[in-house]
Design an enzyme around this catalytic site. Structure first.
Site, PDB file in Angstrom:
ATOM      1  CB  CYS A 110       5.316   4.259  10.628  1.00 24.95           C
ATOM      2  SG  CYS A 110       4.511   4.636  12.183  1.00 24.95           S
ATOM      3  CG  HIS A 244       6.038   7.923   8.515  1.00 28.53           C
ATOM      4  ND1 HIS A 244       4.664   7.882   8.488  1.00 28.53           N
ATOM      5  CD2 HIS A 244       6.403   7.723   9.812  1.00 28.53           C
ATOM      6  CE1 HIS A 244       4.218   7.671   9.723  1.00 28.53           C
ATOM      7  NE2 HIS A 244       5.254   7.574  10.539  1.00 28.53           N
ATOM      8  CG  ASN A 274       2.634   9.187  12.546  1.00 27.60           C
ATOM      9  OD1 ASN A 274       2.277   8.293  11.784  1.00 27.60           O
ATOM     10  ND2 ASN A 274       3.721   9.101  13.291  1.00 27.60           N
TER      11      ASN A 274
END
Ligand code: UT7
Length: 317
Positions: A110, A244, A274
Protein backbone atom coordinates in the site's frame (compact mmCIF):
# COMPACT_ATOMS: atom_id res chain seq x y z
CA UNK A 1 15.66 16.09 -5.27
CA UNK A 2 12.58 17.67 -6.77
CA UNK A 3 9.82 17.52 -9.31
CA UNK A 4 6.57 19.16 -10.22
CA UNK A 5 3.28 17.44 -10.93
CA UNK A 6 2.06 18.20 -14.45
CA UNK A 7 -1.14 16.16 -14.33
CA UNK A 8 -3.00 13.52 -12.37
CA UNK A 9 -5.56 10.89 -13.34
CA UNK A 10 -7.62 8.15 -11.75
CA UNK A 11 -9.79 5.30 -12.89
CA UNK A 12 -12.11 3.03 -10.95
CA UNK A 13 -14.19 0.23 -12.45
CA UNK A 14 -17.92 0.69 -12.92
CA UNK A 15 -19.21 -2.09 -10.69
CA UNK A 16 -20.20 -0.82 -7.26
CA UNK A 17 -20.31 -3.36 -4.45
CA UNK A 18 -22.25 -2.07 -1.45
CA UNK A 19 -21.93 -3.24 2.13
CA UNK A 20 -25.42 -4.73 1.91
CA UNK A 21 -24.44 -6.79 -1.14
CA UNK A 22 -21.28 -7.93 0.68
CA UNK A 23 -23.44 -9.03 3.59
CA UNK A 24 -25.00 -11.64 1.33
CA UNK A 25 -21.52 -13.08 0.58
CA UNK A 26 -19.97 -13.18 4.07
CA UNK A 27 -21.18 -12.85 7.65
CA UNK A 28 -20.96 -9.08 7.99
CA UNK A 29 -23.23 -6.02 8.01
CA UNK A 30 -23.40 -2.47 6.73
CA UNK A 31 -23.38 -1.32 10.36
CA UNK A 32 -20.15 -3.19 11.24
CA UNK A 33 -18.25 -2.08 8.14
CA UNK A 34 -19.43 1.54 8.44
CA UNK A 35 -18.50 1.77 12.12
CA UNK A 36 -15.24 -0.25 12.14
CA UNK A 37 -13.85 0.79 8.74
CA UNK A 38 -15.82 3.72 7.34
CA UNK A 39 -16.50 2.17 3.93
CA UNK A 40 -20.02 2.15 2.44
CA UNK A 41 -19.22 0.84 -1.03
CA UNK A 42 -16.25 -0.04 -3.22
CA UNK A 43 -15.47 -0.60 -6.91
CA UNK A 44 -14.80 -4.09 -8.21
CA UNK A 45 -13.34 -4.97 -11.60
CA UNK A 46 -15.29 -7.67 -13.40
CA UNK A 47 -13.01 -7.84 -16.43
CA UNK A 48 -10.23 -5.24 -16.33
CA UNK A 49 -6.73 -6.13 -15.14
CA UNK A 50 -4.66 -3.84 -12.94
CA UNK A 51 -2.71 -2.82 -16.06
CA UNK A 52 -5.88 -2.00 -18.02
CA UNK A 53 -7.14 0.20 -15.19
CA UNK A 54 -3.64 1.66 -14.83
CA UNK A 55 -3.55 2.57 -18.53
CA UNK A 56 -6.85 4.44 -18.22
CA UNK A 57 -5.65 6.40 -15.19
CA UNK A 58 -2.35 7.05 -16.99
CA UNK A 59 -4.11 8.40 -20.08
CA UNK A 60 -6.14 10.78 -17.92
CA UNK A 61 -2.95 11.99 -16.22
CA UNK A 62 -1.28 12.48 -19.62
CA UNK A 63 -4.31 14.44 -20.87
CA UNK A 64 -4.23 16.62 -17.75
CA UNK A 65 -0.48 17.17 -18.22
CA UNK A 66 -0.93 18.01 -21.89
CA UNK A 67 1.73 15.58 -23.11
CA UNK A 68 1.57 12.39 -25.15
CA UNK A 69 2.63 8.89 -24.14
CA UNK A 70 5.46 9.06 -26.73
CA UNK A 71 7.00 11.91 -24.74
CA UNK A 72 7.35 9.81 -21.58
CA UNK A 73 10.90 8.88 -20.61
CA UNK A 74 10.05 6.56 -17.72
CA UNK A 75 7.16 4.64 -16.20
CA UNK A 76 7.36 3.47 -12.59
CA UNK A 77 4.34 1.54 -11.38
CA UNK A 78 3.30 0.00 -8.08
CA UNK A 79 1.06 -3.01 -7.66
CA UNK A 80 0.59 -6.21 -5.68
CA UNK A 81 -2.27 -7.52 -7.78
CA UNK A 82 -1.14 -7.54 -11.41
CA UNK A 83 -2.42 -10.34 -13.61
CA UNK A 84 1.06 -11.80 -13.96
CA UNK A 85 4.52 -11.59 -12.47
CA UNK A 86 6.01 -11.02 -15.90
CA UNK A 87 5.62 -8.75 -17.84
CA UNK A 88 5.42 -6.05 -15.20
CA UNK A 89 2.19 -4.11 -14.84
CA UNK A 90 4.07 -1.00 -16.02
CA UNK A 91 5.28 -2.78 -19.16
CA UNK A 92 1.66 -3.64 -20.00
CA UNK A 93 0.60 -0.03 -19.36
CA UNK A 94 3.46 1.17 -21.60
CA UNK A 95 2.12 -0.94 -24.47
CA UNK A 96 -1.51 0.05 -23.92
CA UNK A 97 -0.90 3.81 -23.85
CA UNK A 98 1.63 3.67 -26.69
CA UNK A 99 4.73 4.76 -24.79
CA UNK A 100 8.25 3.56 -25.68
CA UNK A 101 10.21 4.33 -22.52
CA UNK A 102 11.62 1.96 -19.86
CA UNK A 103 8.89 0.73 -17.53
CA UNK A 104 9.11 -1.25 -14.32
CA UNK A 105 7.20 -1.93 -11.11
CA UNK A 106 8.13 -1.49 -7.49
CA UNK A 107 6.45 -3.57 -4.83
CA UNK A 108 5.88 -2.00 -1.47
CA UNK A 109 2.21 -2.92 -1.08
CA UNK A 110 0.00 0.00 0.00
CA UNK A 111 3.00 2.32 0.31
CA UNK A 112 4.03 1.36 -3.23
CA UNK A 113 2.91 4.54 -4.99
CA UNK A 114 5.01 6.73 -2.71
CA UNK A 115 8.02 4.41 -3.14
CA UNK A 116 7.48 4.63 -6.93
CA UNK A 117 7.17 8.42 -6.78
CA UNK A 118 10.43 8.71 -4.85
CA UNK A 119 12.12 6.37 -7.34
CA UNK A 120 10.98 8.49 -10.29
CA UNK A 121 12.08 11.63 -8.41
CA UNK A 122 15.58 10.15 -8.14
CA UNK A 123 15.64 9.46 -11.91
CA UNK A 124 14.63 13.07 -12.59
CA UNK A 125 17.30 14.28 -10.21
CA UNK A 126 19.93 12.12 -11.96
CA UNK A 127 19.04 13.88 -15.19
CA UNK A 128 18.67 12.69 -18.75
CA UNK A 129 14.88 12.34 -18.56
CA UNK A 130 12.15 14.93 -18.85
CA UNK A 131 8.78 13.28 -18.17
CA UNK A 132 7.90 10.37 -15.89
CA UNK A 133 4.63 8.55 -15.32
CA UNK A 134 4.11 7.15 -11.82
CA UNK A 135 1.12 4.96 -11.15
CA UNK A 136 -0.50 2.64 -8.66
CA UNK A 137 -2.98 0.11 -10.02
CA UNK A 138 -4.66 -2.72 -8.20
CA UNK A 139 -7.17 -5.46 -8.80
CA UNK A 140 -7.23 -6.63 -5.21
CA UNK A 141 -10.53 -8.42 -5.75
CA UNK A 142 -8.51 -11.15 -7.53
CA UNK A 143 -6.29 -11.82 -4.51
CA UNK A 144 -8.57 -11.43 -1.50
CA UNK A 145 -10.19 -14.48 0.02
CA UNK A 146 -13.91 -13.79 -0.49
CA UNK A 147 -14.73 -16.04 2.46
CA UNK A 148 -12.55 -14.02 4.86
CA UNK A 149 -14.71 -11.21 6.24
CA UNK A 150 -11.75 -9.46 7.88
CA UNK A 151 -10.17 -8.66 4.51
CA UNK A 152 -12.78 -8.88 1.73
CA UNK A 153 -14.79 -6.01 3.22
CA UNK A 154 -11.91 -3.53 3.07
CA UNK A 155 -10.05 -4.07 -0.21
CA UNK A 156 -11.11 -2.83 -3.67
CA UNK A 157 -9.94 -2.09 -7.22
CA UNK A 158 -8.76 1.02 -9.04
CA UNK A 159 -5.81 3.00 -10.37
CA UNK A 160 -4.26 6.43 -10.03
CA UNK A 161 -1.40 8.17 -11.83
CA UNK A 162 0.81 11.27 -11.83
CA UNK A 163 2.81 12.73 -14.71
CA UNK A 164 5.82 14.52 -13.26
CA UNK A 165 8.73 16.57 -14.61
CA UNK A 166 11.76 18.24 -13.09
CA UNK A 167 10.72 21.07 -10.79
CA UNK A 168 10.95 22.43 -7.29
CA UNK A 169 7.79 21.14 -5.63
CA UNK A 170 8.90 17.90 -3.93
CA UNK A 171 10.04 19.16 -0.57
CA UNK A 172 10.84 15.98 1.31
CA UNK A 173 10.16 12.28 1.58
CA UNK A 174 10.63 9.40 3.95
CA UNK A 175 10.48 5.68 3.17
CA UNK A 176 10.34 3.02 5.88
CA UNK A 177 10.47 -0.79 5.84
CA UNK A 178 10.17 -3.16 8.77
CA UNK A 179 10.65 -6.46 6.98
CA UNK A 180 8.69 -9.57 7.84
CA UNK A 181 5.62 -11.51 6.80
CA UNK A 182 3.94 -12.20 10.13
CA UNK A 183 1.50 -9.25 10.02
CA UNK A 184 0.63 -8.94 6.34
CA UNK A 185 1.39 -11.59 3.78
CA UNK A 186 0.23 -12.29 0.23
CA UNK A 187 1.79 -15.60 -0.81
CA UNK A 188 1.80 -16.52 -4.48
CA UNK A 189 0.56 -20.03 -4.00
CA UNK A 190 2.69 -22.96 -5.10
CA UNK A 191 3.47 -24.21 -8.56
CA UNK A 192 3.75 -27.92 -9.20
CA UNK A 193 7.35 -28.45 -8.15
CA UNK A 194 7.83 -32.06 -6.99
CA UNK A 195 10.75 -30.92 -4.79
CA UNK A 196 9.10 -28.65 -2.20
CA UNK A 197 9.07 -30.12 1.28
CA UNK A 198 6.89 -27.49 2.94
CA UNK A 199 3.23 -26.90 2.11
CA UNK A 200 2.73 -23.28 1.00
CA UNK A 201 -0.21 -20.99 1.79
CA UNK A 202 -2.62 -20.34 -1.08
CA UNK A 203 -2.81 -17.00 -2.88
CA UNK A 204 -4.80 -14.62 -0.63
CA UNK A 205 -4.31 -11.57 1.56
CA UNK A 206 -3.44 -12.77 5.07
CA UNK A 207 -3.58 -9.83 7.46
CA UNK A 208 -3.49 -9.37 11.19
CA UNK A 209 -5.86 -6.38 11.24
CA UNK A 210 -5.10 -5.05 14.69
CA UNK A 211 -1.31 -5.27 14.28
CA UNK A 212 -1.55 -3.45 10.96
CA UNK A 213 -3.84 -0.87 12.54
CA UNK A 214 -1.34 -0.06 15.32
CA UNK A 215 1.56 0.09 12.87
CA UNK A 216 -0.42 2.43 10.62
CA UNK A 217 -1.30 4.96 13.31
CA UNK A 218 2.29 5.05 14.63
CA UNK A 219 3.78 5.42 11.17
CA UNK A 220 1.45 8.19 10.00
CA UNK A 221 2.43 10.16 13.09
CA UNK A 222 6.18 9.46 12.82
CA UNK A 223 6.44 9.86 9.05
CA UNK A 224 4.53 13.14 8.89
CA UNK A 225 6.62 14.61 11.71
CA UNK A 226 9.79 13.47 9.94
CA UNK A 227 8.98 15.06 6.59
CA UNK A 228 7.91 18.29 8.27
CA UNK A 229 11.24 18.39 10.13
CA UNK A 230 13.11 17.60 6.94
CA UNK A 231 11.44 20.51 5.13
CA UNK A 232 11.82 22.85 8.10
CA UNK A 233 8.10 23.51 8.44
CA UNK A 234 5.51 23.06 11.14
CA UNK A 235 2.84 20.46 10.33
CA UNK A 236 0.18 23.10 10.98
CA UNK A 237 1.37 24.81 7.77
CA UNK A 238 0.21 21.83 5.69
CA UNK A 239 -3.09 22.59 3.94
CA UNK A 240 -4.03 19.03 2.97
CA UNK A 241 -3.03 15.52 3.95
CA UNK A 242 -3.74 12.70 1.52
CA UNK A 243 -3.50 9.47 3.54
CA UNK A 244 -3.76 5.86 2.42
CA UNK A 245 -7.49 5.10 2.57
CA UNK A 246 -7.41 2.00 4.76
CA UNK A 247 -9.67 2.74 7.69
CA UNK A 248 -11.36 5.95 8.87
CA UNK A 249 -10.50 5.11 12.49
CA UNK A 250 -6.76 4.92 11.64
CA UNK A 251 -6.86 8.37 10.07
CA UNK A 252 -8.95 9.88 12.86
CA UNK A 253 -6.63 8.53 15.56
CA UNK A 254 -3.52 9.76 13.74
CA UNK A 255 -5.13 13.17 13.24
CA UNK A 256 -5.89 13.39 16.96
CA UNK A 257 -2.34 12.39 17.94
CA UNK A 258 -0.89 14.97 15.56
CA UNK A 259 -3.44 17.60 16.63
CA UNK A 260 -4.32 18.21 13.00
CA UNK A 261 -8.00 18.91 12.23
CA UNK A 262 -9.58 15.89 10.52
CA UNK A 263 -10.95 18.31 7.87
CA UNK A 264 -7.42 18.62 6.47
CA UNK A 265 -7.36 14.88 5.66
CA UNK A 266 -8.71 14.13 2.20
CA UNK A 267 -11.02 11.12 2.39
CA UNK A 268 -12.76 8.99 -0.21
CA UNK A 269 -12.68 5.56 1.43
CA UNK A 270 -16.42 5.71 2.00
CA UNK A 271 -16.89 5.20 -1.76
CA UNK A 272 -13.73 3.41 -2.88
CA UNK A 273 -12.45 1.35 0.07
CA UNK A 274 -8.78 0.39 0.26
CA UNK A 275 -7.18 0.20 -3.18
CA UNK A 276 -3.65 -0.35 -1.80
CA UNK A 277 -1.04 1.39 -3.99
CA UNK A 278 -3.79 3.13 -5.99
CA UNK A 279 -5.42 4.73 -2.97
CA UNK A 280 -3.17 7.79 -2.54
CA UNK A 281 -3.10 8.81 -6.24
CA UNK A 282 -6.86 8.26 -6.64
CA UNK A 283 -7.53 10.42 -3.58
CA UNK A 284 -4.97 13.03 -4.66
CA UNK A 285 -6.60 13.22 -8.10
CA UNK A 286 -9.98 13.91 -6.47
CA UNK A 287 -8.40 16.77 -4.51
CA UNK A 288 -6.84 18.23 -7.67
CA UNK A 289 -10.12 18.00 -9.58
CA UNK A 290 -12.15 19.42 -6.68
CA UNK A 291 -10.63 22.82 -7.40
CA UNK A 292 -9.84 23.27 -3.71
CA UNK A 293 -6.07 23.44 -4.18
CA UNK A 294 -4.47 26.86 -4.23
CA UNK A 295 -1.05 27.63 -5.69
CA UNK A 296 1.53 27.33 -2.93
CA UNK A 297 -0.53 24.93 -0.78
CA UNK A 298 1.54 22.37 1.10
CA UNK A 299 0.22 18.81 0.70
CA UNK A 300 1.45 15.80 2.66
CA UNK A 301 0.95 12.30 1.29
CA UNK A 302 1.30 9.25 3.54
CA UNK A 303 0.79 5.51 3.24
CA UNK A 304 1.44 2.25 5.10
CA UNK A 305 0.93 -1.44 4.58
CA UNK A 306 2.59 -4.74 3.71
CA UNK A 307 6.33 -5.05 4.09
CA UNK A 308 5.66 -3.80 6.61
CA UNK A 309 6.24 -0.47 4.94
CA UNK A 310 5.29 3.16 5.23
CA UNK A 311 6.10 6.35 3.39
CA UNK A 312 5.33 10.05 3.37
CA UNK A 313 6.23 13.03 1.24
CA UNK A 314 5.60 16.74 1.10
CA UNK A 315 4.58 18.55 -2.06
CA UNK A 316 4.08 22.25 -2.76
CA UNK A 317 1.26 22.91 -5.22
O1 UT7 B 1 -3.92 -1.40 3.41
C1 UT7 B 1 -3.10 -2.27 4.11
C2 UT7 B 1 -3.12 -1.91 5.50
N1 UT7 B 1 -4.29 -2.49 6.14
C3 UT7 B 1 -4.89 -1.85 7.12
O2 UT7 B 1 -4.53 -0.72 7.41
C4 UT7 B 1 -5.95 -2.55 7.90
C5 UT7 B 1 -5.84 -2.16 9.35
N2 UT7 B 1 -6.79 -2.86 10.18
C6 UT7 B 1 -8.10 -2.58 10.18
O3 UT7 B 1 -8.56 -1.72 9.45
C7 UT7 B 1 -8.99 -3.31 11.15
O4 UT7 B 1 -8.18 -4.03 12.05
C8 UT7 B 1 -9.99 -4.30 10.46
C9 UT7 B 1 -11.03 -3.48 9.73
C10 UT7 B 1 -9.28 -5.22 9.51
C11 UT7 B 1 -10.70 -5.12 11.52
O5 UT7 B 1 -11.33 -4.26 12.47
P1 UT7 B 1 -11.09 -4.46 14.03
O6 UT7 B 1 -11.88 -3.43 14.69
O7 UT7 B 1 -9.61 -4.48 14.29
O8 UT7 B 1 -11.75 -5.85 14.27
P2 UT7 B 1 -11.11 -7.15 14.95
O9 UT7 B 1 -10.24 -7.87 13.99
O10 UT7 B 1 -10.55 -6.80 16.29
O11 UT7 B 1 -12.41 -8.02 15.18
C12 UT7 B 1 -13.42 -7.59 16.13
C13 UT7 B 1 -14.61 -8.49 15.96
C14 UT7 B 1 -14.27 -9.97 15.92
O12 UT7 B 1 -15.33 -10.68 16.55
P3 UT7 B 1 -15.19 -11.22 18.03
O13 UT7 B 1 -14.01 -12.13 18.04
O14 UT7 B 1 -15.00 -10.00 18.89
O15 UT7 B 1 -16.51 -11.90 18.27
C15 UT7 B 1 -14.26 -10.30 14.46
O16 UT7 B 1 -14.52 -11.65 14.20
O17 UT7 B 1 -15.24 -8.20 14.72
C16 UT7 B 1 -15.37 -9.41 13.97
N3 UT7 B 1 -15.26 -9.09 12.56
C17 UT7 B 1 -16.35 -8.78 11.82
N4 UT7 B 1 -17.65 -8.72 12.11
C18 UT7 B 1 -18.49 -8.37 11.12
C19 UT7 B 1 -14.16 -9.03 11.80
N5 UT7 B 1 -14.49 -8.66 10.55
C20 UT7 B 1 -15.83 -8.52 10.53
C21 UT7 B 1 -16.76 -8.15 9.55
N6 UT7 B 1 -18.08 -8.09 9.89
N7 UT7 B 1 -16.40 -7.86 8.28
Amino acid sequence: MSFQILGTGAYTPEKILTNDELSSLVDTSDEWITQRVGVKERRISVCESAAEMGAKAAQRALDAAGITAEQLDLIVGATVSADCICPSMSAMVQKQIGAHCPAFDVNSACSGFLFALDTAAAFLERGGIQYALVLGAERLSRIVDWTDRSTCVIFADGAGAFVIAKGENYLGSHLFTQGGDSVLHIPLGRGNSPFYEKEEQPLAVHMSGQETFKFAVTQIENDLKLIANQAGIDLSEVSWIVPHQANYRIIELAARRLRIPIEKFVLNLEYYGNTSSASVPICFDSLVRSGKLKKGDLIALCAFGGGLSSAACLIRW
